[in-house]
Design an enzyme around this catalytic site. Structure first.
Site, PDB file in Angstrom:
ATOM      1  N   CYS A   1      55.438  28.974  48.271  1.00  0.00           N
ATOM      2  CA  CYS A   1      56.544  28.529  49.128  1.00  0.00           C
ATOM      3  C   CYS A   1      56.620  29.367  50.399  1.00  0.00           C
ATOM      4  O   CYS A   1      56.311  30.550  50.398  1.00  0.00           O
ATOM      5  CB  CYS A   1      57.861  28.674  48.389  1.00  0.00           C
ATOM      6  SG  CYS A   1      57.870  27.865  46.801  1.00  0.00           S
TER       7      CYS A   1
ATOM      8  N   ARG B   1      49.820  28.226  53.333  1.00  0.00           N
ATOM      9  CA  ARG B   1      50.140  28.895  52.064  1.00  0.00           C
ATOM     10  C   ARG B   1      50.057  27.948  50.880  1.00  0.00           C
ATOM     11  O   ARG B   1      50.023  28.381  49.731  1.00  0.00           O
ATOM     12  CB  ARG B   1      51.559  29.473  52.132  1.00  0.00           C
ATOM     13  CG  ARG B   1      51.711  30.547  53.168  1.00  0.00           C
ATOM     14  CD  ARG B   1      53.152  30.814  53.460  1.00  0.00           C
ATOM     15  NE  ARG B   1      53.804  31.540  52.393  1.00  0.00           N
ATOM     16  CZ  ARG B   1      53.876  32.860  52.319  1.00  0.00           C
ATOM     17  NH1 ARG B   1      53.328  33.585  53.251  1.00  0.00           N
ATOM     18  NH2 ARG B   1      54.501  33.446  51.333  1.00  0.00           N
TER      19      ARG B   1
ATOM     20  N   TRP C   1      56.081  24.849  46.877  1.00  0.00           N
ATOM     21  CA  TRP C   1      54.934  24.708  45.969  1.00  0.00           C
ATOM     22  C   TRP C   1      55.545  24.667  44.575  1.00  0.00           C
ATOM     23  O   TRP C   1      56.095  25.647  44.096  1.00  0.00           O
ATOM     24  CB  TRP C   1      54.007  25.910  46.145  1.00  0.00           C
ATOM     25  CG  TRP C   1      52.708  25.800  45.406  1.00  0.00           C
ATOM     26  CD1 TRP C   1      51.564  25.195  45.837  1.00  0.00           C
ATOM     27  CD2 TRP C   1      52.401  26.341  44.113  1.00  0.00           C
ATOM     28  NE1 TRP C   1      50.578  25.324  44.887  1.00  0.00           N
ATOM     29  CE2 TRP C   1      51.060  26.019  43.824  1.00  0.00           C
ATOM     30  CE3 TRP C   1      53.123  27.062  43.164  1.00  0.00           C
ATOM     31  CZ2 TRP C   1      50.421  26.387  42.649  1.00  0.00           C
ATOM     32  CZ3 TRP C   1      52.498  27.431  41.975  1.00  0.00           C
ATOM     33  CH2 TRP C   1      51.158  27.095  41.740  1.00  0.00           C
TER      34      TRP C   1
ATOM     35  N   ASN D   1      61.980  31.350  47.553  1.00  0.00           N
ATOM     36  CA  ASN D   1      60.588  31.540  47.164  1.00  0.00           C
ATOM     37  C   ASN D   1      60.611  32.449  45.934  1.00  0.00           C
ATOM     38  O   ASN D   1      61.264  33.483  45.967  1.00  0.00           O
ATOM     39  CB  ASN D   1      59.833  32.215  48.325  1.00  0.00           C
ATOM     40  CG  ASN D   1      58.377  32.473  47.989  1.00  0.00           C
ATOM     41  OD1 ASN D   1      57.888  32.066  46.937  1.00  0.00           O
ATOM     42  ND2 ASN D   1      57.680  33.132  48.892  1.00  0.00           N
ATOM     43  N   GLY D   2      59.941  32.062  44.856  1.00  0.00           N
ATOM     44  CA  GLY D   2      59.913  32.909  43.667  1.00  0.00           C
ATOM     45  C   GLY D   2      60.322  32.139  42.425  1.00  0.00           C
ATOM     46  O   GLY D   2      60.365  30.905  42.429  1.00  0.00           O
TER      47      GLY D   2
ATOM     48  N   GLU E   1      31.502  34.330  43.157  1.00  0.00           N
ATOM     49  CA  GLU E   1      32.247  33.952  44.353  1.00  0.00           C
ATOM     50  C   GLU E   1      31.773  32.580  44.872  1.00  0.00           C
ATOM     51  O   GLU E   1      32.579  31.743  45.283  1.00  0.00           O
ATOM     52  CB  GLU E   1      32.077  35.038  45.433  1.00  0.00           C
ATOM     53  CG  GLU E   1      32.669  34.720  46.794  1.00  0.00           C
ATOM     54  CD  GLU E   1      34.163  34.391  46.777  1.00  0.00           C
ATOM     55  OE1 GLU E   1      34.831  34.598  45.762  1.00  0.00           O
ATOM     56  OE2 GLU E   1      34.646  33.879  47.810  1.00  0.00           O
TER      57      GLU E   1
ATOM     58  N   LYS F   1      34.148  29.260  45.343  1.00  0.00           N
ATOM     59  CA  LYS F   1      34.297  28.512  46.600  1.00  0.00           C
ATOM     60  C   LYS F   1      34.095  27.022  46.338  1.00  0.00           C
ATOM     61  O   LYS F   1      34.866  26.189  46.800  1.00  0.00           O
ATOM     62  CB  LYS F   1      33.266  28.957  47.659  1.00  0.00           C
ATOM     63  CG  LYS F   1      33.502  30.264  48.346  1.00  0.00           C
ATOM     64  CD  LYS F   1      34.688  30.314  49.266  1.00  0.00           C
ATOM     65  CE  LYS F   1      35.956  30.640  48.570  1.00  0.00           C
ATOM     66  NZ  LYS F   1      36.316  31.981  48.272  1.00  0.00           N
TER      67      LYS F   1
ATOM     68  N   GLU G   1      36.989  25.442  44.096  1.00  0.00           N
ATOM     69  CA  GLU G   1      38.359  25.341  44.613  1.00  0.00           C
ATOM     70  C   GLU G   1      38.511  24.321  45.730  1.00  0.00           C
ATOM     71  O   GLU G   1      39.574  23.732  45.879  1.00  0.00           O
ATOM     72  CB  GLU G   1      38.935  26.702  45.012  1.00  0.00           C
ATOM     73  CG  GLU G   1      38.371  27.317  46.258  1.00  0.00           C
ATOM     74  CD  GLU G   1      39.011  28.662  46.602  1.00  0.00           C
ATOM     75  OE1 GLU G   1      40.217  28.845  46.407  1.00  0.00           O
ATOM     76  OE2 GLU G   1      38.271  29.540  47.094  1.00  0.00           O
TER      77      GLU G   1
ATOM     78  N   HIS H   1      21.628  32.178  26.153  1.00  0.00           N
ATOM     79  CA  HIS H   1      22.470  32.531  25.004  1.00  0.00           C
ATOM     80  C   HIS H   1      23.579  31.510  24.786  1.00  0.00           C
ATOM     81  O   HIS H   1      24.577  31.806  24.136  1.00  0.00           O
ATOM     82  CB  HIS H   1      23.024  33.949  25.190  1.00  0.00           C
ATOM     83  CG  HIS H   1      21.931  34.965  25.289  1.00  0.00           C
ATOM     84  ND1 HIS H   1      21.189  35.375  24.208  1.00  0.00           N
ATOM     85  CD2 HIS H   1      21.394  35.603  26.365  1.00  0.00           C
ATOM     86  CE1 HIS H   1      20.269  36.245  24.604  1.00  0.00           C
ATOM     87  NE2 HIS H   1      20.380  36.395  25.901  1.00  0.00           N
TER      88      HIS H   1
ATOM     89  N   LYS I   1      47.716  29.689  49.347  1.00  0.00           N
ATOM     90  CA  LYS I   1      46.972  30.791  49.966  1.00  0.00           C
ATOM     91  C   LYS I   1      47.473  32.131  49.460  1.00  0.00           C
ATOM     92  O   LYS I   1      46.697  33.013  49.137  1.00  0.00           O
ATOM     93  CB  LYS I   1      47.142  30.707  51.488  1.00  0.00           C
ATOM     94  CG  LYS I   1      46.434  31.825  52.253  1.00  0.00           C
ATOM     95  CD  LYS I   1      44.943  31.702  52.142  1.00  0.00           C
ATOM     96  CE  LYS I   1      44.208  32.774  52.919  1.00  0.00           C
ATOM     97  NZ  LYS I   1      42.784  32.823  52.519  1.00  0.00           N
TER      98      LYS I   1
HETATM   99  O1  M6R Z   1      45.471  37.660  49.082  1.00  0.00           O
HETATM  100  P1  M6R Z   1      44.596  38.043  47.927  1.00  0.00           P
HETATM  101  O2  M6R Z   1      43.261  38.500  48.358  1.00  0.00           O
HETATM  102  O3  M6R Z   1      45.258  39.042  47.016  1.00  0.00           O
HETATM  103  O4  M6R Z   1      44.415  36.718  47.106  1.00  0.00           O
HETATM  104  C1  M6R Z   1      43.739  36.703  45.888  1.00  0.00           C
HETATM  105  C2  M6R Z   1      43.349  35.312  45.478  1.00  0.00           C
HETATM  106  O5  M6R Z   1      44.493  34.529  45.302  1.00  0.00           O
HETATM  107  C3  M6R Z   1      42.437  34.647  46.495  1.00  0.00           C
HETATM  108  O6  M6R Z   1      41.304  35.412  46.758  1.00  0.00           O
HETATM  109  C4  M6R Z   1      41.995  33.264  45.983  1.00  0.00           C
HETATM  110  O7  M6R Z   1      41.171  33.399  44.874  1.00  0.00           O
HETATM  111  C5  M6R Z   1      41.308  32.459  47.091  1.00  0.00           C
HETATM  112  N1  M6R Z   1      41.828  31.126  47.119  1.00  0.00           N
HETATM  113  C6  M6R Z   1      39.859  32.326  46.910  1.00  0.00           C
HETATM  114  O8  M6R Z   1      39.260  31.591  47.907  1.00  0.00           O
END
Ligand code: M6R
Length: 607
Positions: free
Chosen positions: A2, A27, A76, A102-103, A484, A488, A491, A507, A602
């Site tokens: 949010c 966000r 959100w 927010n929260g 990683e 990518k 997501e 395995h 985000k």
């Molecule tokens: O702001 P942060 O680096 O702490 O965020 C951590 C994760 O939420 C962030 O890296 C998330 O996995 C991304 N969407 C990955 O692309």
């Protein structure tokens, strides 16, 4: 997650709120709304499901929406479905109080049952419980807005919140409270603003006041009055955000993610300029180096991509500085702390500096009195303020949900820090590691890769578009990158992707390989190159469609993507770039919203 904006004392309140909400779109959200009051008896509430563009249209279609004080929100969903009724602002049944939040309020069900059993509710949210409660205390106990607000806050148990409230009876006043969730107050010329992230209000001001947990603030056009959790007044000077509002624009790029991928060569150069002398000598705070040297073990803590950058960092700290290093997922560490060494030092990796899971660990670390460093992209963010030391990534705002330049910046800064530590403790390998020269080579290499976009788009179309499953494999540091790379892809393109230690396939997981399953191998480390090639062969023998991403010095005929040679320890900085672009083009060509993938936010500010 949010986003919150607010303004008091500006006749362009509607414009400021909508522009601010647009800047917070990154966000992640699913609905939005604003409430404005013109202080002459007119007020307006507009809410919608969907994007800010839809909110704008709705505002334009509603006759006469104007005001000088107002609040806005992007939601959100946590409690209750995505709907207009659940969108914020929420308001009391007598239309007096308006609230954005927010929260998460952990005990909202108990509060509802105990105090509000006779009150009809319009939404399924925890936030509406709070606003109805404020109203109840104001009416039944004849409390003014602030007293009713404070009384309600005192009942919220174990909750995270950033609240912004308006009272129709004091139409020029914003009431603010913060606990765990981020919130800033912007001090502008003749008016004041509130926002979850300075980016939202950079057009109005560059001067912001940070808020601490438990603080409550009342804001009028010419005054910001902060009080601490005990009710004492707090004097605080604003900090200056040295960022151009345009840096957060995507310019001619179709998506922020592509812009941010392209910015990586410059981020490498900027880090070298900031943290290394002309002759490559690390310029790191001596106190920080002393504290790290005094440690017998480093604990790197992060979530998602930042955790993955930590996996590479572990190799760098162990090789260059010879300090044993563990890497932990913050949401796990927070509630199942492993046995710690005698003198631990904590490194928090976080792009946003606001990730609730990581912050929870930092709170425990501070309670235990251990020293810590936050490596973050956001100056004055919560994790930056609360750690003993901070190093900034200087990557410029990262807006796309998929983190790209923050990952490579985190690794580059870890390399500089590991070099500094290794030199300080006389490690030959660190003395021989010319990090400045290497980062120069990395920047040039990254540029060569991002210049090959056509080729990467074609590979994405040929290899990934037709499949709903894919594997990235590698060993050691290549395995770290494969995690990683898979994140990518999954997501933003919704392909079920896994990063695998290539030796582990046999395995169990190789059972999933069938005709045309994409398997992409990272081969950048001499010691394991042959082994990873064999593992790729094994998947090919079972029908997989394989692709190799290989360091030039290890390349053989038939390899698909050849990466320029840099020090093996820094190869992740190059090998991740094609993976970022493969994910980008897969998402783009599927017609998805690359920057705002479904269900994701985000900045993950709730646990
Ligand atoms: O702001 P942060 O680096 O702490 O965020 C951590 C994760 O939420 C962030 O890296 C998330 O996995 C991304 N969407 C990955 O692309």
């Amino acid at each position: 997650m949010c986003g919150i904006v607010g303004v008091t004392g500006n006749d362009n309140a509607v414009k400021i709120l909508l522009n601010g909400l647009e800047k917070l779109e990154y966000r992640g959200y699913d609905s939005a709304g604003i409430y404005v009051n013109d202080q002459k008896g007119q007020d307006y509430l507009v809410k919608t499901k969907g994007r800010i563009s839809e909110l704008r249209s709705k505002v334009s279609a509603t006759a006469g929406v104007h005001g000088s004080t107002g609040i806005g929100h992007t939601r959100w969903a946590t409690h209750g479905v995505v709907s207009e009724a659940n969108a914020h602002p929420h308001f009391s049944n007598d239309d007096r109080f308006y609230l954005v939040h927010n929260g998460v309020i952990d005990n909202f069900q108990e509060l509802k049952a105990k105090y509000l059993s006779d009150v009809p509710f319009r939404s399924q949210t925890d936030t509406e419980v709070v606003v109805q409660l404020i109203d109840k205390f104001a009416v039944e106990e004849n409390l003014d807005a602030k007293a009713a607000f404070l009384k309600t806050l005192s009942l919220l148990k174990g909750s995270s919140y950033a609240f912004l409230m308006m009272d129709r009876e004091q139409p020029d006043t914003l009431f603010v409270a913060k606990n765990k969730s981020p919130l800033l107050i912007g001090v502008a010329d003749g008016f004041n603003v509130v926002c979850s992230d300075a980016l939202a209000m950079l057009k109005e001001t560059h001067d912001f006041l940070e808020l601490m947990d438990g603080e409550v603030v009342t804001i009028t056009p010419d005054k910001v009055a902060i009080q601490d959790a005990q009710g004492n007044p707090v004097e605080r000077k604003p900090f200056h955000v040295d960022m151009n509002a345009d840096e957060a624009d995507k310019g001619t790029y179709p998506f922020y993610m592509l812009k941010e991928v392209d910015e990586q060569p410059n981020v490498m150069r900027k880090l070298a300029q900031t943290y290394l002398s002309e002759h490559g000598v690390p310029q790191i705070d001596q106190k920080l180096l002393d504290a790290m040297q005094a440690a017998d073990r480093l604990y790197i803590v992060g979530a998602g991509t930042s955790y993955h950058a930590g996996l590479v960092g572990k190799r760098l700290f162990e090789k260059l500085a010879h300090i044993p290093t563990e890497v932990h997922v913050s949401s796990e560490f927070a509630y199942e702390q492993p046995m710690l060494s005698k003198k631990p030092f904590f490194i928090f990796l976080t792009q946003s500096g606001e990730t609730a899971d990581s912050r929870e660990v930092l709170v425990n670390v501070n309670d235990a009195g251990y020293p810590s460093l936050t490596i973050t992209n956001v100056q004055n963010s919560t994790l930056s303020r609360e750690a003993t030391y901070t190093l900034l990534l200087h990557a410029g705002p990262e807006i796309a949900v998929a983190s790209t330049k923050a990952y490579t910046a985190q690794i580059a800064l870890e390399a500089i820090l590991a070099k500094a530590l290794g030199e300080a403790t006389g490690q030959i390998v660190a003395q021989d590691f010319n990090v400045r020269q290497q980062l120069g080579l990395v920047a040039t290499g990254m540029q060569a890769i991002v210049d090959e976009k056509d080729k990467l788009e074609k590979i994405a179309n040929d290899y990934l578009m037709q499949s709903n499953r894919a594997f990235y494999i590698g060993r050691g540091i290549d395995h770290a990158v494969s995690l990683e790379a898979a994140l990518k892809l999954k997501e933003i393109s919704y392909v079920q992707a896994e990063g695998f230690a290539s030796g582990e396939l046999k395995h169990g997981t190789i059972a999933l390989i069938e005709k045309d399953t994409p398997v992409i191998g990272f081969i950048t480390q001499a010691k394991t190159a042959g082994l990873t090639r064999s593992n790729l062969q094994e998947t090919m023998a079972r029908g997989a469609k394989t692709l190799t991403i290989v360091r030039e010095g290890l390349a053989i005929d038939g390899d698909d993507l050849i990466l320029p040679d840099v020090d093996e320890m820094l190869m992740p900085l190059l090998s991740v770039v094609p993976a970022q672009l493969l994910a980008y083009y897969t998402s783009l060509n599927k017609g998805l919203d690359v920057d705002k993938p479904r269900n994701l936010a985000k900045s993950v500010t709730v646990e």
